[in-house]
Motif scaffolding. Structure first.
Motif, PDB file in Angstrom:
ATOM      1  N   ILE A  23       4.632   7.654  -5.056  1.00  0.00           N
ATOM      2  CA  ILE A  23       3.436   7.700  -4.209  1.00  0.00           C
ATOM      3  C   ILE A  23       2.531   8.871  -4.557  1.00  0.00           C
ATOM      4  CG2 ILE A  23       4.501   6.476  -2.281  1.00  0.00           C
ATOM      5  CD1 ILE A  23       5.000   9.163  -0.943  1.00  0.00           C
ATOM      6  N   ALA A  48       3.395  -5.124  -5.845  1.00  0.00           N
ATOM      7  CA  ALA A  48       2.107  -4.435  -5.892  1.00  0.00           C
ATOM      8  C   ALA A  48       1.353  -4.983  -7.091  1.00  0.00           C
ATOM      9  CB  ALA A  48       2.317  -2.941  -6.030  1.00  0.00           C
ATOM     10  N   LYS A  90      10.157   5.330  -4.296  1.00  0.00           N
ATOM     11  CA  LYS A  90       8.791   4.854  -4.452  1.00  0.00           C
ATOM     12  C   LYS A  90       7.875   5.962  -4.959  1.00  0.00           C
ATOM     13  CE  LYS A  90       5.427   1.884  -2.173  1.00  0.00           C
ATOM     14  NZ  LYS A  90       5.130   1.098  -0.944  1.00  0.00           N
ATOM     15  N   ARG A  93      -1.535   3.968  -6.568  1.00  0.00           N
ATOM     16  CA  ARG A  93      -1.121   4.761  -7.725  1.00  0.00           C
ATOM     17  C   ARG A  93      -1.050   3.881  -8.972  1.00  0.00           C
ATOM     18  NH1 ARG A  93      -2.040   9.654  -8.286  1.00  0.00           N
ATOM     19  NH2 ARG A  93      -1.370  10.009  -6.147  1.00  0.00           N
ATOM     20  N   GLU A 102       3.548   2.732  -5.476  1.00  0.00           N
ATOM     21  CA  GLU A 102       2.475   2.417  -4.531  1.00  0.00           C
ATOM     22  C   GLU A 102       1.315   1.752  -5.272  1.00  0.00           C
ATOM     23  OE1 GLU A 102       0.625   4.982  -0.939  1.00  0.00           O
ATOM     24  OE2 GLU A 102       0.129   5.705  -2.941  1.00  0.00           O
ATOM     25  N   GLN A 103       0.699   0.773  -4.648  1.00  0.00           N
ATOM     26  CA  GLN A 103      -0.350  -0.001  -5.309  1.00  0.00           C
ATOM     27  C   GLN A 103      -1.530   0.866  -5.742  1.00  0.00           C
ATOM     28  OE1 GLN A 103      -3.681  -0.806  -4.285  1.00  0.00           O
ATOM     29  NE2 GLN A 103      -4.056  -2.234  -5.972  1.00  0.00           N
TER      30      GLN A 103
END
Length: 401
Positions: A245, A42, A243, A203, A200-201
């Protein structure tokens, strides 16, 4: 805990780096760096807000929009700024060459440049350099990469930290360059951060954008905003944590670690200001809001009269108060208090009595704190800066195109 560690961008799992002499710099020093992730990562980024932005800024912004990346290619010695269509073509070609050598997609390559404005990249040296550099990528190559991106810096800047998420060690590492032409938003710098966190990208981008505002966007050396600035974060997930998120406890732990790393790196950039002999921490207390606190702090940080006073070890509170007064913030000089190194030198609308010998000892130190109490509200902010010396003029007077 933040550590000064040459492991830098190879501290986290799954990252390699290198730095070589490609012949871009006239000095013959290292000038081409490559950082790679073994797996798709990410990517998040923040960039200069100067409307005269360099070609690599535009190219790398497009990469960030894809939300993933696997490599960073950065050169020093040539900014590739104000170079028209040729500059854009060269930035794209740099990514294309790197992608071919790394066997990855061109859209997975961040490109960055720093150096002299108005000069096109020597693409023959860039191509030869990339081809020579890729085989040297290794798990201990961060220091070489850090050396390859500096320009007028007096030392490389490398930090690491680690946290625990879901019982897994998560590592974060960074390298940066920056010493002159420093004024947000952003400062004149390149900063590359790598982490094996699984996040997550969206975030990751949210965290970086927020953190930048109170770290890298709170430093100034000379009040000049660069054309090439960027902070890039790659997160490849190899730590194996669940992950991230949502804005949960794990996110907050990661956020705090990233924030502390960026804060210390920002301070290192400010302390390494061109020709600097003093590192200034400017605390603005009890402002009406954050905007006022930052404006007041930046006004002091950018005042040539304040900066030269500290170079001359002169506790000239008049210059400090004056800078606050013209900053445009809500303030009342009768209610404002000024301290240097904890010693009150101005209050109640007048210069205060103080121990001159004690204050002179403080003024002779390298690290000096300036505290301004506006007594207008309850918001605080800190700006980091440095003095302005003869050497600054010499460095920039001799820095030719």
């Amino acid at each position: 805990m933040i550590n000064e560690n040459k492991a830098g961008v190879t501290f986290a799992k799954g990252f390699k780096a290198t730095g070589i002499k490609a012949g871009i710099k006239k000095s013959g020093n290292a000038d081409l760096a490559i950082i790679t992730s073994d797996t798709e990562a990410a990517v998040a980024g923040t960039f200069t807000q100067n409307k005269v932005a360099a070609a690599p800024v535009y190219v790398s912004k497009d990469v960030v929009k894809t939300k993933t990346a696997k490599a960073i290619v950065a050169n020093s010695g040539c900014a590739n700024a104000c170079t028209g269509q040729q500059g854009m073509d060269d930035a794209h070609k740099t990514a294309q060459i790197a992608a071919a050598e790394l066997n990855i997609n061109k859209d997975d390559v961040i490109v960055a440049s720093t150096g002299v404005i108005g000069v096109t990249l020597p693409m023959d040296k860039i191509e030869t350099g990339i081809k020579a550099a890729v085989p040297t990528l290794n798990n201990d190559g961060s220091d070489a990469a850090a050396n390859a991106i500096i320009t007028t810096d007096t030392y490389t800047k490398s930090l690491t930290t680690s946290i625990t998420l879901d019982g897994k060690e998560v590592r974060i590492g960074a390298i940066a360059k920056g010493a002159g032409m420093i004024q947000p938003n952003m400062a004149t710098m390149l900063c590359f951060i790598t982490t094996d966190a699984n996040i997550e990208q969206v975030r990751l981008q949210t965290a970086l954008s927020e953190i930048i505002e109170k770290t890298f966007n709170m430093i100034s050396v000379d009040g000049d905003m660069s054309t090439n600035d960027m902070v890039i974060v790659l997160a490849n997930g190899q730590a194996g944590n669940n992950k991230i998120i949502e804005n949960d406890e794990n996110y907050q732990i990661f956020y705090q670690a990233l924030s502390e790393l960026c804060c210390q790196m920002a301070q290192k950039v400010a302390a390494d200001g061109e020709g600097a002999t003093k590192f200034l921490t400017i605390n603005i207390n009890n402002a009406r809001n954050f905007r006022d606190a930052k404006l007041a702090g930046m006004s002091i940080a950018n005042s040539p009269l304040v900066k030269t006073a500290f170079f001359g070890q002169d506790p000239n509170w008049g210059r400090i108060l004056c800078a606050v007064g013209y900053s445009g913030v809500d303030m009342n000089p009768e209610n404002t208090e000024v301290k240097i190194g904890g010693i009150t030198i101005y209050s109640n609308g007048l210069g205060a009595a103080f121990d001159k010998n004690a204050l002179q000892d403080i003024m002779s130190e390298h690290d000096i704190a300036i505290d301004i109490n506006l007594n207008m509200g309850s918001t605080n902010a800190t700006v980091w800066s440095c003095d302005l010396s003869y050497e600054y003029v010499k460095i920039n007077g001799e820095y030719h195109t």
